[in-house]
Design an enzyme around this catalytic site. Structure first.
Site, PDB file in Angstrom:
ATOM      1  N   LYS A   1      31.728  27.970 124.159  1.00  0.00           N
ATOM      2  CA  LYS A   1      31.189  29.176 123.429  1.00  0.00           C
ATOM      3  C   LYS A   1      31.672  30.515 123.720  1.00  0.00           C
ATOM      4  O   LYS A   1      31.914  31.436 123.103  1.00  0.00           O
ATOM      5  CB  LYS A   1      29.537  29.194 123.948  1.00  0.00           C
ATOM      6  CG  LYS A   1      28.865  30.401 122.992  1.00  0.00           C
ATOM      7  CD  LYS A   1      27.309  30.325 123.526  1.00  0.00           C
ATOM      8  CE  LYS A   1      26.908  31.464 122.892  1.00  0.00           C
ATOM      9  NZ  LYS A   1      25.254  31.521 122.974  1.00  0.00           N
TER      10      LYS A   1
ATOM     11  N   LYS B   1      22.775  19.405 139.959  1.00  0.00           N
ATOM     12  CA  LYS B   1      23.699  20.088 141.042  1.00  0.00           C
ATOM     13  C   LYS B   1      24.404  21.360 140.048  1.00  0.00           C
ATOM     14  O   LYS B   1      24.702  22.401 140.805  1.00  0.00           O
ATOM     15  CB  LYS B   1      24.735  19.193 141.140  1.00  0.00           C
ATOM     16  CG  LYS B   1      25.578  18.457 140.390  1.00  0.00           C
ATOM     17  CD  LYS B   1      26.471  17.405 140.699  1.00  0.00           C
ATOM     18  CE  LYS B   1      27.044  16.541 139.652  1.00  0.00           C
ATOM     19  NZ  LYS B   1      27.649  15.191 140.113  1.00  0.00           N
TER      20      LYS B   1
ATOM     21  N   ASP C   1      30.770 -17.583  80.242  1.00  0.00           N
ATOM     22  CA  ASP C   1      32.152 -17.459  80.083  1.00  0.00           C
ATOM     23  C   ASP C   1      33.059 -17.549  81.186  1.00  0.00           C
ATOM     24  O   ASP C   1      34.230 -18.253  80.987  1.00  0.00           O
ATOM     25  CB  ASP C   1      32.442 -16.151  79.154  1.00  0.00           C
ATOM     26  CG  ASP C   1      31.661 -14.994  80.090  1.00  0.00           C
ATOM     27  OD1 ASP C   1      31.120 -15.103  81.154  1.00  0.00           O
ATOM     28  OD2 ASP C   1      31.967 -13.912  79.400  1.00  0.00           O
TER      29      ASP C   1
ATOM     30  N   TYR D   1      50.720  11.097 106.370  1.00  0.00           N
ATOM     31  CA  TYR D   1      49.763  11.521 105.185  1.00  0.00           C
ATOM     32  C   TYR D   1      48.888  10.388 104.924  1.00  0.00           C
ATOM     33  O   TYR D   1      48.740   9.457 105.450  1.00  0.00           O
ATOM     34  CB  TYR D   1      50.718  11.945 104.006  1.00  0.00           C
ATOM     35  CG  TYR D   1      51.625  10.763 103.346  1.00  0.00           C
ATOM     36  CD1 TYR D   1      51.138   9.704 102.752  1.00  0.00           C
ATOM     37  CD2 TYR D   1      53.010  11.005 103.803  1.00  0.00           C
ATOM     38  CE1 TYR D   1      51.992   8.661 102.335  1.00  0.00           C
ATOM     39  CE2 TYR D   1      53.955   9.994 103.177  1.00  0.00           C
ATOM     40  CZ  TYR D   1      53.398   8.821 102.679  1.00  0.00           C
ATOM     41  OH  TYR D   1      54.303   7.923 102.462  1.00  0.00           O
TER      42      TYR D   1
ATOM     43  N   ARG E   1      24.818 -13.030  98.509  1.00  0.00           N
ATOM     44  CA  ARG E   1      25.933 -12.406  97.497  1.00  0.00           C
ATOM     45  C   ARG E   1      26.924 -11.641  98.677  1.00  0.00           C
ATOM     46  O   ARG E   1      26.561 -11.223  99.699  1.00  0.00           O
ATOM     47  CB  ARG E   1      25.298 -11.276  96.793  1.00  0.00           C
ATOM     48  CG  ARG E   1      26.103 -10.760  95.680  1.00  0.00           C
ATOM     49  CD  ARG E   1      25.438  -9.893  94.807  1.00  0.00           C
ATOM     50  NE  ARG E   1      25.223  -8.549  95.687  1.00  0.00           N
ATOM     51  CZ  ARG E   1      24.335  -7.402  95.077  1.00  0.00           C
ATOM     52  NH1 ARG E   1      23.844  -7.625  93.774  1.00  0.00           N
ATOM     53  NH2 ARG E   1      24.385  -6.579  95.769  1.00  0.00           N
TER      54      ARG E   1
ATOM     55  N   HIS F   1      47.046  -3.982  99.188  1.00  0.00           N
ATOM     56  CA  HIS F   1      46.200  -3.084  98.769  1.00  0.00           C
ATOM     57  C   HIS F   1      44.727  -3.401  98.976  1.00  0.00           C
ATOM     58  O   HIS F   1      43.980  -3.392  98.260  1.00  0.00           O
ATOM     59  CB  HIS F   1      46.372  -2.691  97.107  1.00  0.00           C
ATOM     60  CG  HIS F   1      47.920  -2.172  96.895  1.00  0.00           C
ATOM     61  ND1 HIS F   1      48.189  -1.125  97.493  1.00  0.00           N
ATOM     62  CD2 HIS F   1      48.704  -2.588  95.974  1.00  0.00           C
ATOM     63  CE1 HIS F   1      49.473  -0.737  97.063  1.00  0.00           C
ATOM     64  NE2 HIS F   1      49.851  -1.659  96.070  1.00  0.00           N
TER      65      HIS F   1
END
Length: 526
Positions: free
Chosen positions: A140, A69, A480, A219, A522, A278
């Protein structure tokens, strides 16, 4: 380059009619001639405006169910012509093309159609063609044309026209063009991603991510970094309602997302509470009540919980709200909160309360993207669930039923802890978490020390790690770490296995009388 350009003719074609009435009235009051298509033209006429149909402008009817159209020189010539270029002006005159000074288009709702669960054909029909072509043409040629793609921009256009006696300035048109190119890029990104999903192509040749700005932030992680929040899909942290409190910071959003993701893992289980600091969990617990779950999560690491983010898997009640409001908490995020809970939080003006509705599906396929210098790393988000049938008990000592339940709980938490991750848990509550260390044994020792510190703080006669279980997000490369866990009192361990020293680690577990379970899976989280 032209600065002020009067708006004399506008082409409007919108699927979202929000704000159309006020926009059309403002344009008509400024003597702007209106051109439109299909449903938009009907809506404008119903409002009492004179409208010229695009089919009349082009001399061609809309066809193929509206697929064709606006793809016509009468439209694109009017948008693309440089009004200060003699050859362009001559071409317009020769072909009877009139300049279009304003384009208002919002695209077919492709993203919303996909989000609704629509089938392929419906999604394809909502891929807009003429709209993006017109938007790009107008953007543009922003030296001469202003283009709007969002009803939120209509008031700014009104103010611009009022300030310049019916014209727009170059700065305004430039910003509108930037927004327009961003919109078509985001739209194309959504279409490309949808097609990649349909083809089950995990690595298409071109990977594009798009989003719409929700807000600019004060910020980023630090005050010298600029930041903004964008929405790319429905739900999640970005879609949550901020019921009270000041705007979220960059770090608040990141931590709230981490907390919500872990809380969602427990969405179908008993009441659960997650405390994050955190981006790492510092306390997680399940219990018979939400208040008890919060208390047990808090007792894992009361120091880190100060100024943390709390997420729960159930609507908040007043008792739980009072417990949470007892210390400084940055954000509480929940599916909902009753009136009594909201009243409690209202007394803590700086506490941010976010309500999500339904919790996200932790198994829903998604992409995880990370920017690196020169490009992006893209992977499937870690939505994997542990298959209990795949578990292997590799030790002579068999875990008890209660230990196995705790092992699975600890494993779920470890999935959301930064690597190297170690989680001690007992009775469906974390008692020590070690995160983000370069050495797994260090994470093991840190988690044990945190448990010992809480024992002292709570006046306990022994560390809560005594009799606990331990989850490790990856294999123990040496014995360990296991020895450190055993020394802290752990009696069962869950880990992926797969180390060249598995046999050595299993032998140490057997010598210590510790049950050990391998998952074969994992969960690194860097």
């Amino acid at each position: 380059m032209t600065d002020l350009v009067p708006i004399r003719r506008a082409l409007i074609s919108v699927s979202d009619k929000t704000g159309l009435k006020d926009l059309a009235a403002m344009l008509a009051a400024n003597g702007v001639a209106l051109i439109s298509t299909g449903g938009t033209a009907r809506a404008l006429r119903d409002m009492g405006h004179e409208v010229r149909d695009v089919s009349d402008l082009t001399g061609s009817p809309e066809m193929m169910d509206g697929r064709v159209k606006t793809l016509h020189p009468a439209v694109h010539g009017g948008l693309l012509a440089l009004r200060d270029h003699p050859d362009h002006v001559a071409a317009m005159k020769a072909h009877g093309i009139d300049a279009i000074d304003l384009l208002v288009v919002n695209l077919y709702p492709f993203e919303a159609t996909v989000a609704s669960g629509a089938v392929g054909a419906d999604c394809i029909e909502n891929i807009d063609i003429g709209g993006p072509a017109m938007i790009r043409a107008a953007a543009k040629n922003h030296a001469h044309v202003v283009v709007l793609t969002d009803p939120e921009d209509y008031p700014a256009l009104r103010d611009e026209i009022a300030a310049h006696d019916g014209a727009t300035g170059l700065a305004f048109r430039r910003r509108a063009a930037m927004d327009a190119f961003g919109r078509t890029a985001s739209y194309d990104a959504a279409v490309a991603s949808w097609m990649a999903d349909r083809l089950e192509d995990a690595a298409p040749r071109n990977r594009i991510a798009g989003g719409t700005r929700v807000s600019t932030l004060r910020y980023g992680e630090n005050p010298h970094q600029r930041a903004a929040l964008y929405r790319s899909s429905q739900g999640g942290v970005v879609g949550a309602d901020l019921i009270q409190g000041k705007e979220l910071s960059y770090n608040n959003v990141a931590d709230a997302d981490a907390a919500l993701a872990l809380a969602a893992e427990f969405r179908d289980g008993p009441p659960a509470c997650v405390i994050v600091k955190h981006a790492n969990p510092c306390g997680v617990a399940q219990a018979d009540t939400l208040t008890e779950a919060y208390g047990r999560a808090f007792d894992c690491d009361r120091t880190s919980a100060f100024g943390g983010i709390v997420a729960v898997n159930r609507p908040l009640d007043a008792d739980t709200a009072r417990a949470m409001a007892g210390i400084f908490t940055e954000v509480v995020i929940a599916p909902d909160a009753d009136d009594a809970a909201r009243a409690v939080f209202a007394e803590r003006k700086n506490l941010r309360l976010m309500l999500t509705g339904a919790l996200p599906d932790p198994r829903r396929p998604a992409l995880a993207m990370r920017q690196v210098s020169g490009g992006w790393l893209v992977q499937d988000a870690d939505t994997a669930a542990l298959d209990p049938a795949a578990l292997r008990i590799v030790s002579r000592t068999q875990p008890t039923e209660a230990q196995m339940a705790d092992l699975l709980f600890a494993w779920t938490v470890a999935k959301h802890v930064k690597s190297n991750a170690i989680v001690y848990a007992r009775d469906a509550a974390t008692v020590g978490i070690g995160a983000g260390q370069m050495s797994r044994v260090d994470s093991t020792r840190i988690a044990a020390r945190k448990a010992a510190d809480m024992a002292e703080a709570l006046g306990l006669s022994a560390s809560p790690a005594e009799g606990s279980v331990v989850a490790s997000d990856a294999f123990f490369p040496f014995p360990d770490g296991l020895l450190a866990a055993a020394g802290a009192g752990a009696r069962a361990v869950i880990q992926p296995g797969g180390s060249v020293r598995d046999a050595e680690v299993i032998a140490v577990a057997d010598e210590a009388g510790i049950a050990m379970v391998f998952t074969g899976q994992r969960h690194f989280r860097h």
